[in-house]
Design a protein around this motif. Structure first.
Motif, PDB file in Angstrom:
ATOM      1  N   HIS A 136       0.874  -1.186   0.000  1.00 64.12           N
ATOM      2  CA  HIS A 136       0.000   0.000   0.000  1.00 64.12           C
ATOM      3  C   HIS A 136       0.902   1.223   0.000  1.00 64.12           C
ATOM      4  CE1 HIS A 136      -3.217   2.716   1.780  1.00 64.12           C
ATOM      5  NE2 HIS A 136      -2.104   3.344   2.123  1.00 64.12           N
TER       6      HIS A 136
ATOM      7  N   HIS B  26      -2.274   1.117  -5.297  1.00 56.89           N
ATOM      8  CA  HIS B  26      -2.560   2.559  -5.298  1.00 56.89           C
ATOM      9  C   HIS B  26      -1.636   3.325  -6.240  1.00 56.89           C
ATOM     10  CE1 HIS B  26      -5.187   1.724  -1.967  1.00 56.89           C
ATOM     11  NE2 HIS B  26      -4.193   1.294  -1.234  1.00 56.89           N
TER      12      HIS B  26
ATOM     13  N   PRO C  90       0.558   5.189  -2.075  1.00 58.81           N
ATOM     14  CA  PRO C  90       0.097   6.060  -3.152  1.00 58.81           C
ATOM     15  C   PRO C  90       1.160   7.025  -3.660  1.00 58.81           C
ATOM     16  CG  PRO C  90      -0.679   6.900  -1.064  1.00 58.81           C
ATOM     17  CD  PRO C  90       0.064   5.631  -0.767  1.00 58.81           C
TER      18      PRO C  90
END
Length: 321
Positions: free
Chosen positions: A176, A204, A178
């Motif tokens: 995870h 992401h 972004p």
């Protein structure tokens, strides 16, 4: 345990191993239940589980009606993983579900809070090879997470342990993150431990540029575009409407990386506390987005992304039996 009739990579579901050829349609990044309070909060996991189960069953039946038969659940330790819930939903609906080991950022459960690096790695390895939470339900892969500004010291310890376990089991690690800077910092940690990036999934990634997607794919990793059908976020490299997401995918396909793309909605059926409920619907991908994807890149390429890549990315560890 042995898989049923079939061929192709084996995926380790919460009800046992399944051959990839038995999978018809997949969701590569979803959640049935998430708890954002964290293990240190006295109300963590304090929900009416009967209500949670009922909501998850209704959703699983909707997905099955769409033809979806594989669901990769990204809830790991620290944010509400419940393997018994996942097994119950799978048994009652026929939806094949993969669960994860690993820790979200540095939200270690109390029983692991003082664990050494070797002990954390052994815990993750044990969940991949023996079972989770005192059950024979084995994790299919390892999920880790990094803070947006870059991994903290505590997170890096968990990432090292994940790399050690992933290398030993030949299993996938999903991240995870972004932001590309944070993702690249984590990749450096994984590679220092000898982890093979061909078993790495960057989740992401849609919040970053196509140049960053292509660079990661060129290193062997799978690039995952989540939040299909979600709201736009101009704080990153938005927008994230269907057309712009299709543009991202097309860039990858035209660059020769169609086998390194996974798409999903990253929705959660139930979120605790309810105020943090996601804005996305996991039935959107196959109902609305998939036909657009077929129109844009062709049915064969779309099938590769919607099914084959999910099975390949999250297949059982090469050294797990």
């Amino acid at each position: 345990m042995t898989g049923g009739a079939g061929t192709g990579p084996i995926v380790e579901t919460v009800t046992g191993p399944v051959h990839g050829s038995e999978i018809r349609s997949a969701l590569g990044h979803e959640h049935f239940f998430v708890d954002f309070l964290g293990p240190a909060n006295s109300q963590y996991m304090d929900v009416v589980w009967g209500d949670v189960t009922a909501a998850c069953l209704r959703n699983a039946e909707e997905l099955r009606a769409q033809g979806v038969d594989l669901f990769v659940d990204w809830t790991n330790l620290g944010v509400g993983r419940n393997v018994l819930l996942l097994r119950e939903v799978s048994r009652r609906t026929g939806l094949k579900i993969l669960c994860a080991t690993g820790v979200y950022k540095s939200l270690l459960p109390p029983r692991l809070a003082t664990s050494s690096l070797a002990e954390l790695a052994a815990h993750f390895f044990g969940e991949l090879t023996k079972g989770t939470e005192g059950t024979p339900i084995r994790a299919a892969w390892i999920k880790i997470a990094a803070s947006d500004n870059g991994p903290t010291k505590a997170e890096t310890q968990i990432h090292r342990a994940a790399a050690m376990a992933g290398k030993s089991a030949g299993a996938t690690i999903g991240l995870h993150s972004p932001t590309a800077d944070a993702a690249n910092a984590v990749v450096k940690t994984l590679e220092r431990e000898g982890f093979d990036l061909r078993r790495f999934v960057w989740a992401h990634a849609q919040t970053c540029s196509s140049a960053e997607h292509l660079a990661m794919a060129a290193r062997g990793a799978v690039v995952q575009f989540d939040a299909i059908g979600g709201a736009s976020d101009e704080n990153f490299h938005g927008p994230f409407d269907d057309d712009s997401m299709l543009d991202r995918i097309q860039v990858m396909v035209e660059a020769g990386f169609r086998d390194r793309v996974v798409v999903s909605t990253d929705a959660s059926v139930v979120v605790h506390p309810q105020a943090k409920q996601y804005d996305r619907d996991n039935t959107y991908l196959h109902r609305t987005f998939a036909p657009k994807l077929c129109d844009r890149i062709g049915e064969a390429a779309a099938q590769t992304i919607l099914r084959d890549n999910v099975v390949r990315a999250f297949r059982r560890g090469s050294r797990v039996r």
